[in-house]
Scaffold this active site. Sequence first.
Site, PDB file in Angstrom:
ATOM      1  NE  ARG A 184      -1.355   0.969   4.547  1.00  0.00           N
ATOM      2  CZ  ARG A 184      -2.233   1.007   5.541  1.00  0.00           C
ATOM      3  NH1 ARG A 184      -3.009  -0.003   5.761  1.00  0.00           N
ATOM      4  NH2 ARG A 184      -2.322   2.059   6.299  1.00  0.00           N
ATOM      5  NE  ARG A 188       1.807   9.558  -4.560  1.00  0.00           N
ATOM      6  CZ  ARG A 188       1.560   9.860  -3.297  1.00  0.00           C
ATOM      7  NH1 ARG A 188       2.348  10.683  -2.637  1.00  0.00           N
ATOM      8  NH2 ARG A 188       0.513   9.355  -2.699  1.00  0.00           N
ATOM      9  NE  ARG A 292       2.455   5.304  13.914  1.00  0.00           N
ATOM     10  CZ  ARG A 292       1.666   4.767  12.983  1.00  0.00           C
ATOM     11  NH1 ARG A 292       1.869   5.039  11.717  1.00  0.00           N
ATOM     12  NH2 ARG A 292       0.677   3.974  13.301  1.00  0.00           N
ATOM     13  CD  GLU A 317       1.748   4.854  17.141  1.00  0.00           C
ATOM     14  OE1 GLU A 317       1.185   5.838  16.656  1.00  0.00           O
ATOM     15  OE2 GLU A 317       1.879   3.769  16.530  1.00  0.00           O
ATOM     16  CE1 TYR A 365      -3.027  -1.911   9.291  1.00  0.00           C
ATOM     17  CE2 TYR A 365      -1.602  -3.117   7.802  1.00  0.00           C
ATOM     18  CZ  TYR A 365      -1.844  -2.023   8.584  1.00  0.00           C
ATOM     19  OH  TYR A 365      -0.894  -1.047   8.654  1.00  0.00           O
TER      20      TYR A 365
HETATM   21  N1  UDP Z   1       6.437   1.328   6.739  1.00  0.00           N
HETATM   22  C1  UDP Z   1       7.816   1.408   6.723  1.00  0.00           C
HETATM   23  N2  UDP Z   1       8.394   2.610   7.051  1.00  0.00           N
HETATM   24  C2  UDP Z   1       7.681   3.696   7.396  1.00  0.00           C
HETATM   25  C3  UDP Z   1       6.274   3.603   7.383  1.00  0.00           C
HETATM   26  C4  UDP Z   1       5.684   2.393   7.068  1.00  0.00           C
HETATM   27  O1  UDP Z   1       8.489   0.461   6.444  1.00  0.00           O
HETATM   28  O2  UDP Z   1       8.279   4.742   7.697  1.00  0.00           O
HETATM   29  C5  UDP Z   1       5.821   0.016   6.423  1.00  0.00           C
HETATM   30  C6  UDP Z   1       5.701  -0.870   7.645  1.00  0.00           C
HETATM   31  O3  UDP Z   1       5.937  -2.192   7.248  1.00  0.00           O
HETATM   32  C7  UDP Z   1       4.264  -0.697   8.057  1.00  0.00           C
HETATM   33  C8  UDP Z   1       3.563  -0.521   6.726  1.00  0.00           C
HETATM   34  O4  UDP Z   1       4.511   0.190   5.933  1.00  0.00           O
HETATM   35  O5  UDP Z   1       3.789  -1.808   8.778  1.00  0.00           O
HETATM   36  C9  UDP Z   1       2.260   0.227   6.790  1.00  0.00           C
HETATM   37  O6  UDP Z   1       2.474   1.426   7.487  1.00  0.00           O
HETATM   38  P1  UDP Z   1       1.341   2.472   7.807  1.00  0.00           P
HETATM   39  O7  UDP Z   1       1.962   3.583   8.552  1.00  0.00           O
HETATM   40  O8  UDP Z   1       0.633   2.773   6.550  1.00  0.00           O
HETATM   41  O9  UDP Z   1       0.357   1.628   8.735  1.00  0.00           O
HETATM   42  P2  UDP Z   1      -0.511   2.095   9.984  1.00  0.00           P
HETATM   43  O10 UDP Z   1       0.336   1.822  11.155  1.00  0.00           O
HETATM   44  O11 UDP Z   1      -0.773   3.533   9.826  1.00  0.00           O
HETATM   45  O12 UDP Z   1      -1.727   1.259   9.890  1.00  0.00           O
END
Ligand code: UDP
Length: 380
Positions: A184, A188, A292, A317, A365
Amino acid sequence: MLGKLSKHYDYLVVGAGLYGCMAANRIKAAGKTCLIIEKRDKIGGNLLCDDIEGINVHVFGAHIFHTSNKDVWDFVNSIVEFNRYTNCPVANYHGELFNLPFNMNTFYQMWGVITPEEAQKKIEEQRSDFKKILEAEGRTEPANLEEQAMLLVGRDIYEKLIKGYTEKQWGRPCNQLPAFIIRRLPVRLIFDNNYFNDKYQGIPIGGYNRLIDGLVEGVEVMTSTDYFSDREYWNSVADRIVFTGAIDQFFDYKFGYLQYRSVRFETEILDTPNYQGNAVVNYTASEVPFTRVIEHKHFEAFGNEIYENPKTVISREYSAEWQPGMDPYYPINDKRNSDILARYSELAATVPNVIFGGRLAEYRYYDMAPIVEKVLGMKF
Ligand code: UDP
């Protein structure tokens, strides 16, 4: 023993998260009667916001509503007006900052490339080693998240921006995680830091509690009420049940526990109006223990509005393996859990008069918009 309710309902909704509140809203709109019971002392599930220092704090993790479905967007806006928040997370890797999702800003920061053509060339170069390995093995599809990342953006970005973050978040090595988790993430060749590809995006003005309260307006809700404390009784109060709790608990864990990742939040009030200049900063190095930092005011205050409040609230988090008793967050869609889920789902299909829906009952999810879309399409 629980006191008897004086009324019989068409529906009992178990759980007042987004799915449950949406269902209650549609049940009421269909002219049917409904009671929601919620085991927590507040409704809203993980969308709950808490007012701290005049800031709506996303207590159970940041939620950003995004969809390309105009009906969904119009529906939620008919409940509460949404603002124009656009999610543009920044990644911090050992003090170096990168824009997300992977776009021309990221490629410039990572490699100094200026044009889309240069960036494309660099990405191809980064991916080529791995592509050769796949070809040599006669494979075309990535078998896991690590391979997916290598195919998507190559080694540099994988190592600096994906590996550490993902392994912290999921508590498993990337080569043991399913590829779809990062499919997902957009790549870009334009200077666009908008994390989502969707047409519409925002946060309810005044916070998510307004969305939830609006959805259940005129519906009877009982909080601090656990369905499992007396199932027989609760089954008797309505003709049909919308169950949004955990599917394994519904079946007394007879095929085993489904596993989750849980999240722990360390929330702090700071005496500064602007701590990190952005709502979301991801810490992608494995050495940093949290994944984060969310600075909540940036979801709802823009430009100079952020200085109207001299304080700010941040949440660090920490991802954790879920243990019974903890809040479950992310379903872990590996083989073990998928096999167990299949057995529960098969059983669920045989239970008359119970609709299983939402993140915990479907063990999926889920983003928010697909839940709204799904329930809007249901007939009650
Ligand atoms: N991800 C990553 N680095 C980042 C942000 C996301 O590798 O800086 C990967 C990670 O595997 C994560 C997935 O992308 O589980 C989806 O992240 P997202 O933040 O979209 O998920 P959320 O926690 O918001 O549901």
